[in-house]
Design a protein around this motif. Structure first.
Motif, PDB file in Angstrom:
ATOM      1  N   THR A 130       0.826  -1.211   0.000  1.00  0.00           N
ATOM      2  CA  THR A 130       0.000   0.000   0.000  1.00  0.00           C
ATOM      3  C   THR A 130       0.858   1.257   0.000  1.00  0.00           C
ATOM      4  N   PHE A 131       1.944   1.247   0.781  1.00  0.00           N
ATOM      5  CA  PHE A 131       2.743   2.456   0.955  1.00  0.00           C
ATOM      6  C   PHE A 131       4.129   2.367   0.306  1.00  0.00           C
ATOM      7  N   ASN A 132       4.413   1.264  -0.381  1.00  0.00           N
ATOM      8  CA  ASN A 132       5.696   1.085  -1.046  1.00  0.00           C
ATOM      9  C   ASN A 132       6.866   1.285  -0.073  1.00  0.00           C
ATOM     10  N   ILE A 133       6.771   0.604   1.054  1.00  0.00           N
ATOM     11  CA  ILE A 133       7.806   0.676   2.091  1.00  0.00           C
ATOM     12  C   ILE A 133       8.169  -0.737   2.525  1.00  0.00           C
ATOM     13  N   VAL A 134       9.213  -0.840   3.324  1.00  0.00           N
ATOM     14  CA  VAL A 134       9.534  -2.081   4.019  1.00  0.00           C
ATOM     15  C   VAL A 134       9.109  -1.865   5.460  1.00  0.00           C
ATOM     16  N   PHE A 135       8.224  -2.732   5.942  1.00  0.00           N
ATOM     17  CA  PHE A 135       7.689  -2.564   7.292  1.00  0.00           C
ATOM     18  C   PHE A 135       8.773  -2.903   8.298  1.00  0.00           C
ATOM     19  N   ALA A 136       9.447  -1.875   8.768  1.00  0.00           N
ATOM     20  CA  ALA A 136      10.586  -2.087   9.666  1.00  0.00           C
ATOM     21  C   ALA A 136      10.344  -1.448  11.025  1.00  0.00           C
ATOM     22  N   ASP A 137       9.085  -1.159  11.323  1.00  0.00           N
ATOM     23  CA  ASP A 137       8.751  -0.557  12.606  1.00  0.00           C
ATOM     24  C   ASP A 137       9.192  -1.507  13.721  1.00  0.00           C
ATOM     25  N   SER A 138       9.721  -0.958  14.786  1.00  0.00           N
ATOM     26  CA  SER A 138      10.175  -1.781  15.895  1.00  0.00           C
ATOM     27  C   SER A 138       8.987  -2.455  16.562  1.00  0.00           C
ATOM     28  N   LEU A 139       9.028  -3.759  16.585  1.00  0.00           N
ATOM     29  CA  LEU A 139       7.953  -4.521  17.209  1.00  0.00           C
ATOM     30  C   LEU A 139       8.361  -5.034  18.588  1.00  0.00           C
ATOM     31  N   SER A 140       9.499  -4.566  19.061  1.00  0.00           N
ATOM     32  CA  SER A 140      10.014  -5.056  20.341  1.00  0.00           C
ATOM     33  C   SER A 140       9.070  -4.760  21.506  1.00  0.00           C
ATOM     34  N   GLU A 141       8.296  -3.676  21.391  1.00  0.00           N
ATOM     35  CA  GLU A 141       7.350  -3.348  22.462  1.00  0.00           C
ATOM     36  C   GLU A 141       6.217  -4.370  22.547  1.00  0.00           C
ATOM     37  N   LEU A 142       6.018  -5.142  21.485  1.00  0.00           N
ATOM     38  CA  LEU A 142       4.956  -6.144  21.475  1.00  0.00           C
ATOM     39  C   LEU A 142       5.429  -7.506  21.980  1.00  0.00           C
TER      40      LEU A 142
END
Length: 119
Positions: A59-71
């Protein structure tokens, strides 16, 4: 001075109240690309209890690299399952969906507004 208006709408889903907040500036929208990504992430989790990284990336032409460590702690508690391509909220995590989505709310820590406690 520009004032910010918070618009809220809710959905009763499986007997739970869910709120999604959009921030809009009085003289136009202040929603940037990051806001759009976060909005889609939160809405997918709230409405589907699942998030596909592929959907976000396409959808956004990105690589989903958001930090998921909080999860990670929530995953260890069995509230959700994280794979390399998705997040799936488990049955007992559905009751805490607001808490899970708070991880993705960039404005929550910056807000001086007092919101209702989730638990």
């Amino acid at each position: 001075m520009h004032s910010v208006i918070l618009l809220a709408w809710g959905l009763v889903q499986l007997g739970k109240w869910v709120g999604v907040f959009l921030r809009i500036k009085k003289q136009g929208q202040i929603i940037n690309q990051d806001d759009k990504i976060r909005r889609l992430v939160i809405m997918d989790l709230i409405f589907n209890f699942e998030l596909s990284f592929t959907k976000i990336e396409q959808t956004f032409n990105i690589v989903f690299a958001d930090s998921l460590s909080e999860l990670n702690e929530m995953a260890e508690d069995g509230l959700l399952e994280i794979t390399n391509r998705s997040i799936k909220v488990m049955d007992k995590g559905q009751l805490l969906i607001r808490n899970i989505c708070m991880v993705f709310d960039a404005y929550l820590a910056l807000s001086k507004t007092q919101f209702s406690k989730t638990i």
